[in-house]
Design a protein around this motif. Sequence first.
Motif, PDB file in Angstrom:
ATOM      1  N   MET A   1       0.823  -1.211   0.000  1.00  0.00           N
ATOM      2  CA  MET A   1       0.000   0.000   0.000  1.00  0.00           C
ATOM      3  C   MET A   1       0.855   1.258   0.000  1.00  0.00           C
ATOM      4  SD  MET A   1      -3.179  -1.031   2.493  1.00  0.00           S
ATOM      5  CE  MET A   1      -2.150  -1.349   3.936  1.00  0.00           C
ATOM      6  N   TRP A   2       2.079   1.149  -0.428  1.00  0.00           N
ATOM      7  CA  TRP A   2       2.997   2.285  -0.378  1.00  0.00           C
ATOM      8  C   TRP A   2       2.502   3.483  -1.188  1.00  0.00           C
ATOM      9  CZ3 TRP A   2       4.999   3.989  -4.983  1.00  0.00           C
ATOM     10  CH2 TRP A   2       4.915   3.105  -6.069  1.00  0.00           C
ATOM     11  N   HIS A   3       1.772   3.208  -2.290  1.00  0.00           N
ATOM     12  CA  HIS A   3       1.322   4.316  -3.139  1.00  0.00           C
ATOM     13  C   HIS A   3       0.006   4.924  -2.668  1.00  0.00           C
ATOM     14  CE1 HIS A   3      -1.639   1.597  -4.988  1.00  0.00           C
ATOM     15  NE2 HIS A   3      -0.676   0.697  -4.992  1.00  0.00           N
ATOM     16  N   LYS A   4      -0.649   4.276  -1.703  1.00  0.00           N
ATOM     17  CA  LYS A   4      -1.875   4.789  -1.083  1.00  0.00           C
ATOM     18  C   LYS A   4      -2.925   5.211  -2.101  1.00  0.00           C
ATOM     19  CE  LYS A   4       0.622   6.161   3.057  1.00  0.00           C
ATOM     20  NZ  LYS A   4       0.917   7.234   4.038  1.00  0.00           N
ATOM     21  N   HIS A   5      -3.000   4.437  -3.190  1.00  0.00           N
ATOM     22  CA  HIS A   5      -3.954   4.714  -4.272  1.00  0.00           C
ATOM     23  C   HIS A   5      -3.809   6.125  -4.823  1.00  0.00           C
ATOM     24  CE1 HIS A   5      -6.148   1.014  -4.635  1.00  0.00           C
ATOM     25  NE2 HIS A   5      -6.398   0.966  -3.358  1.00  0.00           N
ATOM     26  N   SER A   6      -2.660   6.745  -4.597  1.00  0.00           N
ATOM     27  CA  SER A   6      -2.379   8.097  -5.104  1.00  0.00           C
ATOM     28  C   SER A   6      -3.433   9.115  -4.666  1.00  0.00           C
ATOM     29  CB  SER A   6      -2.267   8.090  -6.634  1.00  0.00           C
ATOM     30  OG  SER A   6      -1.211   7.242  -7.063  1.00  0.00           O
ATOM     31  N   LEU A   7      -4.010   8.926  -3.498  1.00  0.00           N
ATOM     32  CA  LEU A   7      -5.050   9.848  -3.045  1.00  0.00           C
ATOM     33  C   LEU A   7      -4.519  11.250  -2.787  1.00  0.00           C
ATOM     34  CD1 LEU A   7      -7.410   7.771  -0.716  1.00  0.00           C
ATOM     35  CD2 LEU A   7      -7.614   8.267  -3.140  1.00  0.00           C
ATOM     36  N   HIS A   8      -3.211  11.398  -2.738  1.00  0.00           N
ATOM     37  CA  HIS A   8      -2.631  12.736  -2.592  1.00  0.00           C
ATOM     38  C   HIS A   8      -2.960  13.630  -3.798  1.00  0.00           C
ATOM     39  CE1 HIS A   8       0.289  10.522  -5.046  1.00  0.00           C
ATOM     40  NE2 HIS A   8       0.601  11.687  -5.569  1.00  0.00           N
ATOM     41  N   ILE A   9      -3.425  13.011  -4.879  1.00  0.00           N
ATOM     42  CA  ILE A   9      -3.837  13.764  -6.067  1.00  0.00           C
ATOM     43  C   ILE A   9      -5.011  14.685  -5.740  1.00  0.00           C
ATOM     44  CG2 ILE A   9      -5.015  13.469  -8.287  1.00  0.00           C
ATOM     45  CD1 ILE A   9      -2.072  13.040  -8.564  1.00  0.00           C
ATOM     46  N   LEU A  10      -5.867  14.266  -4.816  1.00  0.00           N
ATOM     47  CA  LEU A  10      -7.030  15.070  -4.447  1.00  0.00           C
ATOM     48  C   LEU A  10      -6.601  16.307  -3.666  1.00  0.00           C
ATOM     49  CD1 LEU A  10      -9.370  12.150  -3.321  1.00  0.00           C
ATOM     50  CD2 LEU A  10      -9.591  13.493  -5.424  1.00  0.00           C
ATOM     51  N   GLU A  11      -7.414  17.354  -3.755  1.00  0.00           N
ATOM     52  CA  GLU A  11      -7.120  18.595  -3.043  1.00  0.00           C
ATOM     53  C   GLU A  11      -7.222  18.386  -1.529  1.00  0.00           C
ATOM     54  OE1 GLU A  11      -6.102  21.397  -4.407  1.00  0.00           O
ATOM     55  OE2 GLU A  11      -6.229  20.545  -6.437  1.00  0.00           O
ATOM     56  N   PRO A  12      -6.409  19.110  -0.738  1.00  0.00           N
ATOM     57  CA  PRO A  12      -6.438  18.939   0.726  1.00  0.00           C
ATOM     58  C   PRO A  12      -7.826  19.118   1.322  1.00  0.00           C
ATOM     59  CG  PRO A  12      -4.532  20.241   0.078  1.00  0.00           C
ATOM     60  CD  PRO A  12      -5.361  20.054  -1.161  1.00  0.00           C
ATOM     61  N   GLN A  13      -8.602  20.088   0.806  1.00  0.00           N
ATOM     62  CA  GLN A  13      -9.940  20.299   1.355  1.00  0.00           C
ATOM     63  C   GLN A  13     -10.873  19.138   1.031  1.00  0.00           C
ATOM     64  OE1 GLN A  13      -8.376  22.178  -0.958  1.00  0.00           O
ATOM     65  NE2 GLN A  13      -9.812  23.329  -2.270  1.00  0.00           N
ATOM     66  N   THR A  14     -10.623  18.460  -0.107  1.00  0.00           N
ATOM     67  CA  THR A  14     -11.413  17.281  -0.447  1.00  0.00           C
ATOM     68  C   THR A  14     -11.097  16.137   0.516  1.00  0.00           C
ATOM     69  OG1 THR A  14     -11.506  17.876  -2.795  1.00  0.00           O
ATOM     70  CG2 THR A  14     -11.911  15.574  -2.243  1.00  0.00           C
ATOM     71  N   LEU A  15      -9.826  15.899   0.764  1.00  0.00           N
ATOM     72  CA  LEU A  15      -9.417  14.840   1.692  1.00  0.00           C
ATOM     73  C   LEU A  15      -9.985  15.086   3.082  1.00  0.00           C
ATOM     74  CD1 LEU A  15      -5.697  14.485   0.562  1.00  0.00           C
ATOM     75  CD2 LEU A  15      -7.499  12.769   0.257  1.00  0.00           C
ATOM     76  N   GLU A  16      -9.991  16.347   3.516  1.00  0.00           N
ATOM     77  CA  GLU A  16     -10.518  16.679   4.836  1.00  0.00           C
ATOM     78  C   GLU A  16     -12.022  16.479   4.884  1.00  0.00           C
ATOM     79  OE1 GLU A  16     -10.570  17.572   8.761  1.00  0.00           O
ATOM     80  OE2 GLU A  16      -8.815  17.219   7.480  1.00  0.00           O
ATOM     81  N   ARG A  17     -12.722  16.897   3.834  1.00  0.00           N
ATOM     82  CA  ARG A  17     -14.179  16.794   3.805  1.00  0.00           C
ATOM     83  C   ARG A  17     -14.635  15.343   3.787  1.00  0.00           C
ATOM     84  NH1 ARG A  17     -14.758  19.963  -0.039  1.00  0.00           N
ATOM     85  NH2 ARG A  17     -14.921  18.507  -1.774  1.00  0.00           N
ATOM     86  N   MET A  18     -13.972  14.492   3.011  1.00  0.00           N
ATOM     87  CA  MET A  18     -14.430  13.104   2.888  1.00  0.00           C
ATOM     88  C   MET A  18     -14.070  12.265   4.113  1.00  0.00           C
ATOM     89  SD  MET A  18     -11.833  11.824  -0.101  1.00  0.00           S
ATOM     90  CE  MET A  18     -10.378  10.786   0.245  1.00  0.00           C
ATOM     91  N   ARG A  19     -13.139  12.723   4.930  1.00  0.00           N
ATOM     92  CA  ARG A  19     -12.729  11.966   6.119  1.00  0.00           C
ATOM     93  C   ARG A  19     -13.879  11.741   7.086  1.00  0.00           C
ATOM     94  NH1 ARG A  19      -8.315  10.402   8.723  1.00  0.00           N
ATOM     95  NH2 ARG A  19      -6.917  11.293   7.154  1.00  0.00           N
ATOM     96  N   SER A  20     -14.790  12.689   7.168  1.00  0.00           N
ATOM     97  CA  SER A  20     -15.875  12.613   8.152  1.00  0.00           C
ATOM     98  C   SER A  20     -17.136  11.952   7.597  1.00  0.00           C
ATOM     99  CB  SER A  20     -16.216  14.017   8.651  1.00  0.00           C
ATOM    100  OG  SER A  20     -16.652  14.832   7.579  1.00  0.00           O
ATOM    101  N   LYS A  21     -17.013  11.343   6.407  1.00  0.00           N
ATOM    102  CA  LYS A  21     -18.154  10.661   5.800  1.00  0.00           C
ATOM    103  C   LYS A  21     -17.800   9.210   5.505  1.00  0.00           C
ATOM    104  CE  LYS A  21     -19.853  14.948   3.707  1.00  0.00           C
ATOM    105  NZ  LYS A  21     -20.273  15.620   2.459  1.00  0.00           N
ATOM    106  N   ASP A  22     -18.800   8.431   5.098  1.00  0.00           N
ATOM    107  CA  ASP A  22     -18.587   7.020   4.799  1.00  0.00           C
ATOM    108  C   ASP A  22     -17.926   6.839   3.430  1.00  0.00           C
ATOM    109  OD1 ASP A  22     -19.859   6.099   7.185  1.00  0.00           O
ATOM    110  OD2 ASP A  22     -21.796   6.476   6.250  1.00  0.00           O
ATOM    111  N   PHE A  23     -17.177   5.750   3.294  1.00  0.00           N
ATOM    112  CA  PHE A  23     -16.523   5.396   2.031  1.00  0.00           C
ATOM    113  C   PHE A  23     -17.243   4.211   1.409  1.00  0.00           C
ATOM    114  CE2 PHE A  23     -11.876   7.060   2.097  1.00  0.00           C
ATOM    115  CZ  PHE A  23     -12.284   8.274   2.629  1.00  0.00           C
ATOM    116  N   ILE A  24     -17.242   4.176   0.075  1.00  0.00           N
ATOM    117  CA  ILE A  24     -17.754   3.035  -0.678  1.00  0.00           C
ATOM    118  C   ILE A  24     -16.593   2.471  -1.491  1.00  0.00           C
ATOM    119  CG2 ILE A  24     -19.387   2.255  -2.433  1.00  0.00           C
ATOM    120  CD1 ILE A  24     -20.804   3.224   0.058  1.00  0.00           C
TER     121      ILE A  24
END
Length: 205
Positions: A1-24
Amino acid sequence: MWHKHSLHILEPQTLERMRSKDFIDVGACIGDSAVLFEREFCDKNIYTFEPTRENFRLLKRTLELNNSKRIIPVNKALGAEKGEITINYRPECIGGSSAIFSNDSAIAESVEVTTLDDFVREHNIEVGFIKVDIEGFEMEFLKGAKETIATQKPAMLLSIYHQPSDYFGIKPLIESWNLGYKFKIHKGVDLSLTTETVLFCEVVE
């Protein structure tokens, strides 16, 4: 999992917003993505879908070994409508089971299908992020997820490399819904010309 699905591509505010919601997590395979999401990106529940019997068994074992508390495994496929489909898989290959592709050595398995829209309504889920890697069935998934995507506008990671129609068709389809999504095409793993090419989608507010 070293590449972490490249989620760093998303904007910081997007990563913060989705953290408090459910994932599919659609196309769980053995559960490695779901474990990563639980550890590093999501503070709520991760609903992880894997339709084939053997992979689902391995998925549950992965969750047990990692002492997962917030990952909910679902033994169903997600598609355009409720019913059943046939998935082809090779016993010697953990990943790569597909309702689209087959070969002479594949074994056919009938699996249950629901739609994301129905599942979200039934379980009252607030969706922050969707990851989809289902071997060319992505378009069918999107047909059954349009209501959820339109009303909740989650960030998304969609595989677009399994067939040419996905590469050229998935982004225009989402654009046609006029939801304000911004897109990034990314290839985080250098295995071949197209392998692991994904489409990141986010609404930047």
